[in-house]
Design an enzyme around this catalytic site. Structure first.
Site, PDB file in Angstrom:
ATOM      1  N   VAL A 259      23.250  -3.268 -44.104  1.00 24.70           N
ATOM      2  CA  VAL A 259      22.779  -2.515 -42.939  1.00 24.70           C
ATOM      3  C   VAL A 259      21.266  -2.547 -42.764  1.00 24.70           C
ATOM      4  O   VAL A 259      20.774  -2.506 -41.642  1.00 24.70           O
ATOM      5  CB  VAL A 259      23.248  -1.047 -42.989  1.00 24.70           C
ATOM      6  CG1 VAL A 259      22.613  -0.266 -44.140  1.00 24.70           C
ATOM      7  CG2 VAL A 259      22.913  -0.329 -41.693  1.00 24.70           C
ATOM      8  N   GLY A 260      20.513  -2.608 -43.866  1.00 27.00           N
ATOM      9  CA  GLY A 260      19.069  -2.318 -43.829  1.00 27.00           C
ATOM     10  C   GLY A 260      18.323  -2.971 -42.679  1.00 27.00           C
ATOM     11  O   GLY A 260      17.453  -2.352 -42.063  1.00 27.00           O
ATOM     12  N   GLU A 261      18.652  -4.220 -42.384  1.00 27.75           N
ATOM     13  CA  GLU A 261      17.835  -4.947 -41.418  1.00 27.75           C
ATOM     14  C   GLU A 261      18.431  -4.994 -40.014  1.00 27.75           C
ATOM     15  O   GLU A 261      17.726  -5.294 -39.046  1.00 27.75           O
ATOM     16  CB  GLU A 261      17.582  -6.358 -41.947  1.00 27.75           C
ATOM     17  CG  GLU A 261      16.607  -6.310 -43.113  1.00 27.75           C
ATOM     18  CD  GLU A 261      16.717  -7.508 -44.008  1.00 27.75           C
ATOM     19  OE1 GLU A 261      17.786  -7.677 -44.630  1.00 27.75           O
ATOM     20  OE2 GLU A 261      15.761  -8.281 -44.085  1.00 27.75           O
ATOM     21  N   ALA A 262      19.737  -4.687 -39.917  1.00 27.74           N
ATOM     22  CA  ALA A 262      20.391  -4.788 -38.605  1.00 27.74           C
ATOM     23  C   ALA A 262      19.628  -4.037 -37.507  1.00 27.74           C
ATOM     24  O   ALA A 262      19.445  -4.563 -36.406  1.00 27.74           O
ATOM     25  CB  ALA A 262      21.827  -4.271 -38.707  1.00 27.74           C
TER      26      ALA A 262
ATOM     27  N   SER B  36      19.232  -7.502 -46.868  1.00 33.29           N
ATOM     28  CA  SER B  36      20.313  -6.494 -46.779  1.00 33.29           C
ATOM     29  C   SER B  36      21.507  -6.938 -47.613  1.00 33.29           C
ATOM     30  O   SER B  36      22.663  -6.790 -47.203  1.00 33.29           O
ATOM     31  CB  SER B  36      20.736  -6.286 -45.326  1.00 33.29           C
ATOM     32  OG  SER B  36      19.639  -5.923 -44.551  1.00 33.29           O
TER      33      SER B  36
END
Ligand code: MCN
Ligand code: FES
Ligand code: FES
Length: 915
Positions: free
Chosen positions: A871-874, A701
């Protein structure tokens, strides 16, 4: 003798005659004979709906319909018949507005399917829309489904005349800024109209003479190769060459890029084509290059491989056993180890602790389950560079990983990313890139290779399972005292990125809580199972499943509510992470405060609505993920003022489907704002190593922070160069006249802000930003069947300033849906059974609740020009743990080995009953 049927069809309103093989599918004919490439093929087995078309008004999955069953004069509507980029149908507009097309691979199928619904029911309820997509098996891996239902409801309103189409279109706000808005991503129109070409679509546009490749793959998991006989295959019709390891000009090894010198392997363990041994099921042994795919496959069947089978170690514990043979001779199976030593000795603290939980947790081999199978092609370009097109989300890195193995100069390699139908990280590993390279270098001809869904599932990387033995202890006031752990990672057949994965475990087990004293050990072992590759939130679902389950168990032991117990222990200003460094912001208490009412209301509901047969429960978890590469991340991007006044932005911010086009556009537009240019004046030049600088991989991310900053830096340099003394800006003509360069490279590096890992203690400060999530899940468990249904999920997320609201919503919702799959159904354990999307447990719309809510805290981050974190992995850090905790709350069964299949819950209920 080959028989053809002559058929008249009405396709998108036009009468066409086609001469077809009766055994071919409608999808094949649409794509290859009628060149309607908007209809995609994913599973090719009737499971995913990406190939949906309307046939006489009914939704059909065209991959499963043979031409002999298609009636004469059938009226067929494909995505091309619904709307075009210039004349968008309300469904297409609504899909754009709601970000219902992320990677977009499923979008044509969904839109056609929705059209079929609205044609017969102009006013469906949300439940009816959901039932329709379930019935027609429209699957999506990216969106979490809610945006798709939102889009259909909006489109229906427009079609009923209750709203105008204008309502669905994005309007630039009065200040002219797009940063932080809900502007649809630039690729949205192409995705919703089926005009976005993915790898297999481009494959249809390759010139005659392109060779089709078929692989000969291992049918066993571990063996010595005695011989590979290609002679019969070479004699088969249409065959140009049958290639084995002997044809590979270089070292025939992919460079696994070892990061830490105490790693016991050198990273060169994965062959491009197996030579001495088979290390996992599906390993590539030979490549057949032929004029057609049919010829290539027929010849592949004739390659004779003689092997001597060896014991196959299919999990970490077997492979790490004393008496296990070395899978890669000369390298111990357990090839990497990393201790954590934080604070003082933990033993005495745990002995004195009022509450202690010690347990083992196992997170499974999660498959990525993308709907677009892996695909790529390669050729020599005009500068005689070996040019490889694929779904790579790490273009420069992949060039580094394969050039020695291929035996080519690094500069002679050019990598280009095709539009990707989702990767979720599996494309951080090279898959078919080197194979394509070998075929071009041996034949001198363009080559094309696509995997089918079976190959996609069995022969691409998977999330590496962790066995975690974890002990946590708290004092009588519910304050954590100490933590100990020992985990082992089953990294499958190859080492790549294994050391990095291990250190993620050290960074994340117990993260989010003030734990001053930690003793831990992480180890990584080879096994003969599918090789471990990156998967969204790399290392964190495994880590948080352990620590968030253990926290729950400890809370119950201490007689505290799991919410309150967590709250007491959350990081507060100045507390340190498990690797002993400060966090970027300290907002977890605020996120918990925001979700407190949600949690307690849900608890009340669960109590009221539970019945003897259906038990309801609520669970909570927190999740943290790290932004960027450990310790020293770098990114580059460039911008150029063009002669028409537009500005080109060059970057390799690869797009999995997350929206790198939107991120780059929003970042560039914001940074270029002083020039007062419109979004359409920015031209994105993306993902071709021949003309775009190295922005690094789209992983961790990192891109919004790293590449966003690099773009901003390049933009600032251009602005400075364009600025005149009177404060106005030079035109392109003026720049040329004054001999001022029009192109600038920007960069961002974190090395000076971070420290490196101490091998003895695991302590370091690796990142400039983190993302935070809190997840509340409500479930019901059917006591008779053991089946769990997730009823509602709420996520509290702090990812800094939001660059694009639609994109970020989509990231979070999609992550939650993947968390449901991880908790309840997804697995790739049985290599003979887990071979289809359905058998691997892909969540369909009925598995994902319509009620998915997000609360955002936008705490600006210091090291992003725009205040962003990633943000992608949160959203995939720990939603699954909240579901598992909710199952316990509902029915008293603690699942410690994922996924929580009904039979495990039934067994738990039985055990509880007997106790
Ligand atoms: N963004 C934003 N505001 C922020 C942070 C990010 O608007 N504060 C936007 C970015 O502009 C970008 C997206 O959110 O469009 C994700 O940005 P970021 O978190 O920086 O992540 P990357 O671009 O590096 O994407 C990678 C990340 C990873 S590692 C995986 S794996 C992943 C993912 O994103 N795989 C995905 N999201 C995915 N989404 C889809 N649909 N498909 C995948 O395969
Ligand atoms: Fe046709 Fe999946 S259902 S491709
Ligand atoms: Fe649905 Fe990617 S947008 S699969």
């Amino acid at each position: 003798m080959k028989i053809l049927y002559r058929k008249e069809l009405i396709v998108n309103g036009k009468n066409v005659f086609v001469m077809v093989d009766p055994e071919d599918t409608l999808a094949q004919v649409l794509r290859t004979q009628l060149h309607l490439l908007g209809t995609k093929i994913g599973c090719n087995a009737g499971q995913c709906g990406v190939c949906s078309v309307l046939l006489d008004g009914k939704v059909v999955r065209s991959c499963s319909l043979k031409m002999k069953r298609v009636p004469e004069e059938a009226n067929i509507v494909t995505i091309e018949g619904i709307g075009t980029p210039d004349h968008l149908h309300p469904l297409q507009l609504a899909f754009m507005k709601h970000g219902a097309a992320q990677c977009g691979f499923c979008s044509p199928g969904f839109i056609v399917s929705a059209k079929g619904l609205l044609d017969q029911n102009a006013s469906p309820t949300r439940a009816e829309v959901r039932d329709w997509f379930q019935k027609h098996r429209n699957a999506c891996r990216c969106t979490g489904y809610r945006p798709i239902v939102d889009a259909v409801m909006d489109a229906a309103q427009v079609l009923r005349g209750e709203r105008s189409e204008e309502d669905l279109k994005f309007k630039l706000p009065p200040d002219g800024k797009i940063f932080g808005t809900d502007m649809p991503r630039p690729s949205a129109a192409a995705k919703v109209t089926g005009t976005c070409d993915y790898g297999a679509d481009l494959g249809q546009k390759l010139p005659e003479g392109t060779l089709h490749l078929a692989l000969v793959q291992a049918q066993v998991s571990h063996a010595k190769i005695l011989s590979i006989d290609t002679s019969a295959a070479e004699m088969m019709p249409g065959v140009e060459a049958v290639l084995t390891y002997k044809d590979v000009k270089g070292s025939n090894r992919i460079n696994g890029l070892v990061v830490y010198p105490w790693n016991q392997c050198n990273g060169f363990d994965r062959p491009i084509l197996c030579d001495e041994k088979i290390y996992q099921f599906g390993d590539a042994l030979a490549i057949v290059c032929a004029d057609t795919i049919e010829h290539a496959r027929a010849a592949a069947d004739k390659v004779k491989v003689e092997v001597e089978e060896l014991p196959a170690y299919m999990d970490a514990l077997e492979a790490a056993a004393e008496d296990a043979m070395e899978i890669h001779p000369g390298t111990p199976n357990v090839f990497f180890e990393q201790p954590t030593v934080k604070g003082g000795e933990t033993k005495p603290l745990l002995e004195k602790a009022a509450y202690v939980v010690s347990a083992q947790y196992y997170l499974q081999r999660q498959p990525h389950l993308v709907l677009e199978p892996d695909v790529g092609f390669a050729y020599y370009d005009a500068e005689e560079r070996l040019t490889i097109h694929s779904k790579s989300v790490a273009l420069y890195c992949h060039a580094d990983m394969i050039f020695e193995g291929l035996g080519i100069e690094r500069e002679k390699l050019r990598l280009i990313q095709n539009n990707a139908g989702g990767t979720f990280g599996y494309k951080l590993s090279p898959t078919l890139e080197a194979i394509l390279g070998v075929a071009v270098m041996s034949t001198g001809k363009p080559v094309y290779l696509e995997y089918n869904m079976y190959q996609q599932i069995t022969y691409t990387g998977k999330r590496s399972p962790f066995f975690v033995d974890l002990t946590m202890g708290a004092d009588k006031d519910g304050k954590l005292l100490a933590m100990e752990y020992d985990f082992i990672v089953d990294h499958g057949a190859y080492s790549e990125f294994g050391d990095l994965l291990c250190t993620k475990g050290n960074q994340l087990i117990g993260a989010g809580y003030k734990i001053d004293h930690i003793r831990g050990r992480g180890r990584v072992t080879f096994t003969n199972h599918a090789f471990g590759s990156a998967f969204r939130a790399y290392g964190s679902p495994q880590s948080f499943f352990a620590s968030e389950s253990c926290m729950d168990e400890l809370a119950y032991q201490a007689g505290l509510d799991p919410f309150e117990f967590r709250y007491r222990n959350l990081y507060r200003e100045g507390d340190t992470t498990p690797t002993g460094c400060r966090s970027d912001v300290y907002t977890l208490p605020q996120l918990f405060d925001a979700l407190r009412p949600v949690y307690y209301e849900a608890k009340e509901r669960a109590e009221q609505e539970s019945t003897p047969d259906i038990k309801r429960g609520v669970g909570i978890s927190l999740g943290i993920y790290v932004v960027g590469n450990d310790s020293a991340d770098v990114a580059e991007a460039a911008v150029e003022l063009l002669s028409d006044g537009k500005i080109a932005v060059y970057h390799t911010w690869e797009d999995h489907g997350q929206g790198s086009d939107m991120g780059a556009l929003a970042s560039a537009h914001e940074a270029l704002f002083p020039l007062n240019i419109k979004p359409e004046q920015i031209k994105l030049v993306m993902n071709d190593t021949a003309c775009c600088p190295d922005s690094g991989m789209a992983a961790g991310s990192r891109s919004q922070v790293m590449v966003g900053n690099a773009i901003a830096d390049a933009c600032q340099k251009l602005i400075d160069a364009m600025k005149k003394e009177d404060g106005t800006y030079r035109t392109y003509g003026e720049m040329v006249a004054e001999e001022i360069p029009a192109k600038y490279t920007g960069n961002f590096a974190t090395g000076h802000l971070c420290t490196i890992l101490d091998p003895k203690t695991g302590q370091f400060n690796p990142y400039v930003a983190y993302m935070y999530g809190v997840f509340v899940s409500e479930v019901e468990v059917d006591i008779k069947t053991g089946k769990t249904k997730v009823l509602k999920m709420t996520a509290g997320i702090d990812i800094g300033k939001i660059a694009n609201k639609t994109v970020v919503d989509g990231q979070v919702l999609g992550g939650l849906a993947q968390g449901i799959g991880l908790a309840l159904s997804e697995d790739f354990e049985d290599i003979h059974r887990h071979t289809t999307l359905i058998r691997c447990g892909l969540p369909f719309i009925e598995d994902v609740p319509d009620e998915l809510n997000i609360y955002y805290l936008e705490t600006p981050r210091e090291h992003s020009v725009f205040g962003c974190s990633g943000v992608g992995e949160a959203p995939l850090t720990s939603p699954h743990a909240s579901i598992i905790n909710a199952i316990y709350h509902a029915c008293g069964v603690r699942i410690r080995y994922l996924p929580a299949l009904p039979e495990k819950i039934l067994a738990g209920l039985k055990d509880n009953h007997q106790e």
